[in-house]
Design a protein around this motif. Structure first.
Motif, PDB file in Angstrom:
ATOM      1  N   LEU A 358      61.871  52.057  33.732  1.00  0.00           N
ATOM      2  CA  LEU A 358      61.654  53.436  33.316  1.00  0.00           C
ATOM      3  C   LEU A 358      61.425  54.357  34.514  1.00  0.00           C
ATOM      4  O   LEU A 358      61.908  55.493  34.531  1.00  0.00           O
ATOM      5  N   GLN A 359      60.714  53.877  35.513  1.00  0.00           N
ATOM      6  CA  GLN A 359      60.539  54.676  36.723  1.00  0.00           C
ATOM      7  C   GLN A 359      61.889  55.018  37.344  1.00  0.00           C
ATOM      8  O   GLN A 359      62.140  56.175  37.723  1.00  0.00           O
ATOM      9  N   HIS A 360      62.761  54.035  37.433  1.00  0.00           N
ATOM     10  CA  HIS A 360      64.078  54.251  38.026  1.00  0.00           C
ATOM     11  C   HIS A 360      64.909  55.204  37.165  1.00  0.00           C
ATOM     12  O   HIS A 360      65.564  56.123  37.687  1.00  0.00           O
ATOM     13  N   MET A 361      64.887  55.010  35.866  1.00  0.00           N
ATOM     14  CA  MET A 361      65.688  55.842  34.965  1.00  0.00           C
ATOM     15  C   MET A 361      65.225  57.288  34.980  1.00  0.00           C
ATOM     16  O   MET A 361      66.034  58.220  35.018  1.00  0.00           O
ATOM     17  N   LEU A 362      63.925  57.495  34.956  1.00  0.00           N
ATOM     18  CA  LEU A 362      63.400  58.857  34.987  1.00  0.00           C
ATOM     19  C   LEU A 362      63.651  59.519  36.338  1.00  0.00           C
ATOM     20  O   LEU A 362      63.919  60.717  36.419  1.00  0.00           O
ATOM     21  N   GLY A 363      63.616  58.720  37.393  1.00  0.00           N
ATOM     22  CA  GLY A 363      63.901  59.254  38.719  1.00  0.00           C
ATOM     23  C   GLY A 363      65.346  59.644  38.907  1.00  0.00           C
ATOM     24  O   GLY A 363      65.673  60.416  39.816  1.00  0.00           O
ATOM     25  N   ALA A 364      66.217  59.125  38.055  1.00  0.00           N
ATOM     26  CA  ALA A 364      67.644  59.436  38.147  1.00  0.00           C
ATOM     27  C   ALA A 364      68.056  60.598  37.258  1.00  0.00           C
ATOM     28  O   ALA A 364      69.239  60.956  37.202  1.00  0.00           O
ATOM     29  N   GLU A 365      67.097  61.187  36.544  1.00  0.00           N
ATOM     30  CA  GLU A 365      67.407  62.340  35.703  1.00  0.00           C
ATOM     31  C   GLU A 365      67.876  63.519  36.557  1.00  0.00           C
ATOM     32  O   GLU A 365      67.619  63.587  37.758  1.00  0.00           O
ATOM     33  N   LYS A 366      68.551  64.479  35.904  1.00  0.00           N
ATOM     34  CA  LYS A 366      69.097  65.633  36.622  1.00  0.00           C
ATOM     35  C   LYS A 366      68.020  66.319  37.442  1.00  0.00           C
ATOM     36  O   LYS A 366      68.238  66.671  38.613  1.00  0.00           O
ATOM     37  N   LYS A 367      66.869  66.570  36.821  1.00  0.00           N
ATOM     38  CA  LYS A 367      65.706  67.010  37.584  1.00  0.00           C
ATOM     39  C   LYS A 367      64.760  65.817  37.625  1.00  0.00           C
ATOM     40  O   LYS A 367      64.195  65.411  36.608  1.00  0.00           O
TER      41      LYS A 367
END
Length: 420
Positions: A358-367
């Protein structure tokens, strides 16, 4: 808020760098002071909060002084401001400046206090199940080296330290120390630190607090708490630079503790055979330090004081409550917070996803959305007791907004609908 230019040839007044008025928070001003909010959504304030411009200005100015005049000469120019750092920290926690040591990080500050205690074989240390591994390891080391005993204070029905159990445990004359975090790194409650202090004082037992997640987060008054020692960091809720922390040692205790390490700042050489340790809490410091970071730390404390810590705490509670309410709407998500008084550290798990994923996925968001995993290795006893391997830690600060929380929730809802 910040002067367009500064005179590099003379000391400055910190008040010229920022100004707040009244008790009401100006969220727009907080965000205007925080350049990081323009490019990220930062929910990792329990790790390292975003530094505001006034702190950056103070640090940058001193580095420029060092470049122009030399390190020693620059330090001499800001001698009054350096002493002001102790005044500011003392004001933050209602202490005296001579009870404050500024140390290169909170871990070393805590170590300097703990290892100076004359713990003997058979002495008992009482701690909470939420104790941080970085503190628990020293307990184990002194158990091995000196034969001390470690006991955990049971939790009550809310998941925080049981005051009734503590009172009973303090009846044992072998108890020498109560030591625990104000707020655990993996969330958990804001511990009833004032009631704990009253019980420890009544039993004549020393009381050491780890306030790394508390300073700048909640109002802290060492007189009301009754702690003998307290350590905290710069980089978390105080929003200062990394590599800085402080230690509070009550003046009546300070002169009875001999630090594990001494140098020519902590002590003076009197003759080739004798030395004398200084009388104030600076005996726990060493001579060399990062002057720019120390001044930045002081500016961060001044910023928190000017903003008003009570108002900051009220804002954090409001945001954290909103975040927990929104998280409850996400399918497959479980909030993992406990305690009667919950902090700005919000922890959760999502079915089919590890905290690192989840940390990685959220860090890859547009913002980019910053959160961090908290694993059982940091708070092993608490996590094992609750059957948790890891949690996602989203920690809010006063400069965060409800709309940023909405963006986080939208991402989590999307992830929850995807096949793991």
């Amino acid at each position: 808020m910040i002067r367009a230019s500064v005179d590099l040839n003379s000391p400055w007044d910190l008040c010229e760098f920022f100004h707040f008025g009244g008790q009401m928070l100006d969220i727009n001003q907080l965000r205007a002071d925080t350049p990081g909010v323009n490019q990220i959504i930062h929910f990792n304030n329990a790790g390292a909060a975003l530094i505001p411009d006034p702190v950056i200005a103070v640090m940058t100015r001193h580095l420029q002084l060092e470049a122009r005049w030399g390190g020693y000469e620059a330090a001499a120019q800001v001698e009054a401001e350096l002493e002001g750092v102790y005044l500011s920290i003392a004001r933050l926690i209602n202490a005296q400046p001579k009870e404050i040591a500024v140390i290169e990080n909170a871990t070393r500050a805590w170590d300097m206090a703990f290892y100076s205690l004359p713990l003997m074989p058979g002495d008992v240390v009482l701690t909470s199940t939420t104790e941080y591994a970085g503190n628990y390891i020293p307990y184990l080391q002194l158990k091995k080296q000196r034969g001390i005993e470690i006991r955990f204070i049971p939790n009550d029905e809310y998941g925080q330290v049981s005051l009734a159990a503590l009172e009973t445990m303090l009846c044992d004359d072998r108890v020498a120390l109560v030591s625990l975090p104000v707020i655990a790194t993996n969330g958990g409650p804001v511990q009833p630190i004032e009631q704990i202090g009253a019980l420890a004082r009544a039993a004549g037992v020393l009381y050491l607090l780890d306030a790394c997640q508390g300073a700048g987060h909640i109002p802290i008054d060492v007189k009301k708490i009754g702690c003998h020692m307290l350590a905290a960091t710069s980089r978390k809720y105080l929003r200062g630079p990394r590599g800085m922390g402080f230690l509070y040692v009550e003046k009546n205790l300070c002169q009875n503790l001999e630090p594990t390490f001494l140098d020519l700042h902590a002590a003076s050489l009197l003759t080739p055979e004798t030395f004398e340790i200084r009388g104030d809490a600076k005996r726990f410091e060493n001579w060399e330090c990062n002057i720019a970071a120390k001044l930045g730390f002081g500016a961060a404390v001044d910023y928190a004081l000017a903003t008003d810590v009570d108002a900051i705490w009220e804002r954090i509670q409001s945001l954290a409550s909103y975040l927990r309410t929104r998280l409850a709407q996400v399918n497959g998500l479980a909030n993992q917070d406990v305690g009667q008084v919950k902090s700005g550290i919000v922890t959760f798990t999502l079915n089919g996803h590890t905290s690192s994923q989840l940390q990685h996925m959220l860090g890859a968001e547009k913002k980019r959305i910053n959160v961090t995993p908290s694993t059982f290795r940091s708070t092993m006893v608490d996590m094992q007791q609750r059957g948790l391997k890891d949690v996602v830690r989203a920690s809010v600060h006063a400069y965060n907004t409800e709309s940023e929380i909405d963006v986080l929730i939208e991402a989590l809802e999307r992830f929850s609908s995807e096949q793991p």
